[in-house]
Design a protein around this motif. Structure first.
Motif, PDB file in Angstrom:
ATOM      1  N   VAL A   1       0.845  -1.187   0.000  1.00 31.34           N
ATOM      2  CA  VAL A   1       0.000   0.000   0.000  1.00 31.34           C
ATOM      3  C   VAL A   1       0.886   1.245   0.000  1.00 31.34           C
ATOM      4  O   VAL A   1       1.960   1.254   0.595  1.00 31.34           O
ATOM      5  CB  VAL A   1      -0.958  -0.010   1.214  1.00 31.34           C
ATOM      6  CG1 VAL A   1      -0.187   0.102   2.531  1.00 31.34           C
ATOM      7  CG2 VAL A   1      -2.013   1.081   1.102  1.00 31.34           C
ATOM      8  N   THR A   2       0.433   2.273  -0.707  1.00 27.11           N
ATOM      9  CA  THR A   2       1.235   3.492  -0.867  1.00 27.11           C
ATOM     10  C   THR A   2       1.029   4.466   0.287  1.00 27.11           C
ATOM     11  O   THR A   2      -0.069   4.588   0.837  1.00 27.11           O
ATOM     12  CB  THR A   2       0.882   4.200  -2.182  1.00 27.11           C
ATOM     13  OG1 THR A   2      -0.550   4.316  -2.278  1.00 27.11           O
ATOM     14  CG2 THR A   2       1.402   3.415  -3.382  1.00 27.11           C
ATOM     15  N   ILE A   3       2.125   5.177   0.609  1.00 28.39           N
ATOM     16  CA  ILE A   3       2.089   6.234   1.631  1.00 28.39           C
ATOM     17  C   ILE A   3       2.780   7.466   1.053  1.00 28.39           C
ATOM     18  O   ILE A   3       3.954   7.415   0.689  1.00 28.39           O
ATOM     19  CB  ILE A   3       2.804   5.797   2.924  1.00 28.39           C
ATOM     20  CG1 ILE A   3       2.211   4.497   3.469  1.00 28.39           C
ATOM     21  CG2 ILE A   3       2.715   6.909   3.966  1.00 28.39           C
ATOM     22  CD1 ILE A   3       2.951   3.961   4.694  1.00 28.39           C
ATOM     23  N   ALA A   4       2.041   8.570   0.956  1.00 27.37           N
ATOM     24  CA  ALA A   4       2.595   9.834   0.455  1.00 27.37           C
ATOM     25  C   ALA A   4       3.101  10.665   1.625  1.00 27.37           C
ATOM     26  O   ALA A   4       2.365  10.922   2.582  1.00 27.37           O
ATOM     27  CB  ALA A   4       1.538  10.612  -0.322  1.00 27.37           C
ATOM     28  N   LEU A   5       4.365  11.080   1.527  1.00 20.62           N
ATOM     29  CA  LEU A   5       5.007  11.821   2.620  1.00 20.62           C
ATOM     30  C   LEU A   5       5.614  13.129   2.112  1.00 20.62           C
ATOM     31  O   LEU A   5       6.700  13.523   2.516  1.00 20.62           O
ATOM     32  CB  LEU A   5       6.089  10.949   3.266  1.00 20.62           C
ATOM     33  CG  LEU A   5       5.612   9.627   3.874  1.00 20.62           C
ATOM     34  CD1 LEU A   5       6.796   8.748   4.264  1.00 20.62           C
ATOM     35  CD2 LEU A   5       4.712   9.882   5.080  1.00 20.62           C
TER      36      LEU A   5
ATOM     37  N   ALA B   1       1.782   6.081  11.735  1.00 21.60           N
ATOM     38  CA  ALA B   1       0.369   5.731  11.839  1.00 21.60           C
ATOM     39  C   ALA B   1      -0.083   4.938  10.619  1.00 21.60           C
ATOM     40  O   ALA B   1      -0.834   3.956  10.736  1.00 21.60           O
ATOM     41  CB  ALA B   1      -0.475   6.999  11.999  1.00 21.60           C
ATOM     42  N   SER B   2       0.385   5.338   9.434  1.00 21.99           N
ATOM     43  CA  SER B   2      -0.003   4.652   8.202  1.00 21.99           C
ATOM     44  C   SER B   2       0.542   3.228   8.175  1.00 21.99           C
ATOM     45  O   SER B   2      -0.163   2.283   7.801  1.00 21.99           O
ATOM     46  CB  SER B   2       0.511   5.430   6.989  1.00 21.99           C
ATOM     47  OG  SER B   2      -0.054   6.724   6.933  1.00 21.99           O
TER      48      SER B   2
ATOM     49  N   ILE C   1      -2.788   5.971  -1.036  1.00 16.02           N
ATOM     50  CA  ILE C   1      -3.820   5.559  -0.080  1.00 16.02           C
ATOM     51  C   ILE C   1      -3.668   6.290   1.250  1.00 16.02           C
ATOM     52  O   ILE C   1      -4.596   6.923   1.744  1.00 16.02           O
ATOM     53  CB  ILE C   1      -3.793   4.038   0.145  1.00 16.02           C
ATOM     54  CG1 ILE C   1      -4.017   3.277  -1.179  1.00 16.02           C
ATOM     55  CG2 ILE C   1      -4.842   3.633   1.183  1.00 16.02           C
ATOM     56  CD1 ILE C   1      -5.379   3.449  -1.797  1.00 16.02           C
ATOM     57  N   TYR C   2      -2.478   6.193   1.832  1.00 18.38           N
ATOM     58  CA  TYR C   2      -2.230   6.845   3.125  1.00 18.38           C
ATOM     59  C   TYR C   2      -1.391   8.108   2.927  1.00 18.38           C
ATOM     60  O   TYR C   2      -0.645   8.231   1.941  1.00 18.38           O
ATOM     61  CB  TYR C   2      -1.508   5.892   4.071  1.00 18.38           C
ATOM     62  CG  TYR C   2      -2.344   4.752   4.599  1.00 18.38           C
ATOM     63  CD1 TYR C   2      -3.534   4.984   5.289  1.00 18.38           C
ATOM     64  CD2 TYR C   2      -1.938   3.427   4.427  1.00 18.38           C
ATOM     65  CE1 TYR C   2      -4.291   3.929   5.786  1.00 18.38           C
ATOM     66  CE2 TYR C   2      -2.695   2.366   4.922  1.00 18.38           C
ATOM     67  CZ  TYR C   2      -3.865   2.634   5.606  1.00 18.38           C
ATOM     68  OH  TYR C   2      -4.613   1.589   6.094  1.00 18.38           O
TER      69      TYR C   2
ATOM     70  N   ALA D   1     -10.322   2.918   1.586  1.00 18.25           N
ATOM     71  CA  ALA D   1      -9.582   2.521   0.382  1.00 18.25           C
ATOM     72  C   ALA D   1      -8.603   1.393   0.695  1.00 18.25           C
ATOM     73  O   ALA D   1      -8.444   0.452  -0.094  1.00 18.25           O
ATOM     74  CB  ALA D   1      -8.841   3.724  -0.191  1.00 18.25           C
ATOM     75  N   ALA D   2      -7.946   1.480   1.827  1.00 18.72           N
ATOM     76  CA  ALA D   2      -7.016   0.423   2.229  1.00 18.72           C
ATOM     77  C   ALA D   2      -7.759  -0.885   2.472  1.00 18.72           C
ATOM     78  O   ALA D   2      -7.306  -1.960   2.068  1.00 18.72           O
ATOM     79  CB  ALA D   2      -6.254   0.840   3.476  1.00 18.72           C
TER      80      ALA D   2
END
Length: 270
Positions: A5-9, A26-27, A19-20, A257-258
């Motif tokens: 799963v993707t996490i944008a930072l 936390a993600s 997604i996160y 979404a996750a």
């Protein structure tokens, strides 16, 4: 096959197909609780996340890093591998090398998507493709010295006029003076460009090194009309064993979404 799963930072980016958002810890904890095997990171730079904290967090949660994105190099810094200015092309190579080193520190490949750029106005296609090939060769070799592959992503026609289909990506990879580059099969882009997603996957075969799991409308799988049963069977047929990573809009909410993504992953691959 492994769920991811993707996490944008990137604080300056407030919308996009991830997604996160924003909070890595936390993600990652949410991803682990849902049963994801890995996380794919989109960061502003190679030093935006500390190796020690990332390594400790993933080890604690039993997660791996599936890939790191390089798109901020274009979005924030305006760097591409096909810019007419050689200094900008060199800057793009340096930025991606830094991201390769960052990813390699946690065993993850870097993805080149938007940083490939476009055929610039006033430049013939052959010249732009030569710049792209030289950049990918340099970066593929650099990734190999770091013990990882490099992932190249064909994008749809509205995002680049370079390589749009997997078949053309295969031809590009065969033309390179490196064998350390693999293709990213992004189901959203493929929905626009490919006559048959499953046939394209079978033809690309072992050259596929990463999959982006998004439906026809770029929502989570199950929210559009992608024929996932055929796509899943094609990935099984080529013995794909990499990450199936959700690069999709966080709709209706990131948590929903996750949840939709992991349910779809388990439905087709579990």
């Amino acid at each position: 096959m492994k769920s991811c799963v993707t996490i944008a930072l990137v604080p300056s980016i407030t919308s996009g197909p991830w997604i996160y958002w924003n909070d890595l810890e936390a993600s990652a904890r949410k991803a682990a609780a849902l049963g994801f095997a890995g996380i794919e990171l989109f960061t502003a730079s190679a030093d935006a996340v500390s190796f020690d904290s990332l390594s400790a967090l993933t080890q604690e949660l039993g997660l791996s890093v599936g890939a790191v994105g390089t798109g901020a190099g274009k979005v924030i810094h305006g760097l591409t591998l096909t810019d007419p200015d050689p200094a900008i092309r060199a800057g793009a190579v340096t930025y991606i090398q830094d991201m390769i080193s960052f990813g390699a520190s946690v065993g993850a490949p870097a993805i080149i998507g938007s940083m490939q750029g476009n055929v610039p106005n006033g430049i013939d296609r052959e010249r732009a493709m030569d710049w792209l090939a030289k950049g990918l060769t340099t970066l593929g070799d650099f990734a190999e010295t770091n013990g990882v592959t490099l992932i190249y992503e064909p994008l749809n026609r509205y995002e680049t006029n370079l390589i749009n289909r997997l078949d053309d990506g295969v031809a590009l990879l065969h033309s390179l003076n490196t064998r350390n580059v693999r293709l990213l099969a992004d189901l959203f882009h493929m929905n626009i460009e490919e006559a048959s997603l499953s046939d394209s996957i079978r033809r690309a075969g072992s050259l596929i090194g990463h999959v982006h799991f998004a439906d026809s409308n770029r929502g989570p799988i199950g929210m559009g009309h992608t024929a996932m049963t055929a796509v899943a069977q094609a990935l099984i047929d080529i013995d794909y064993q990499g990450y199936i990573s959700a690069e999709a809009f966080p709709l209706p909410t990131p948590d929903e979404a996750a949840q939709q993504t992991i349910q779809s992953f388990n439905q087709y691959f579990g």
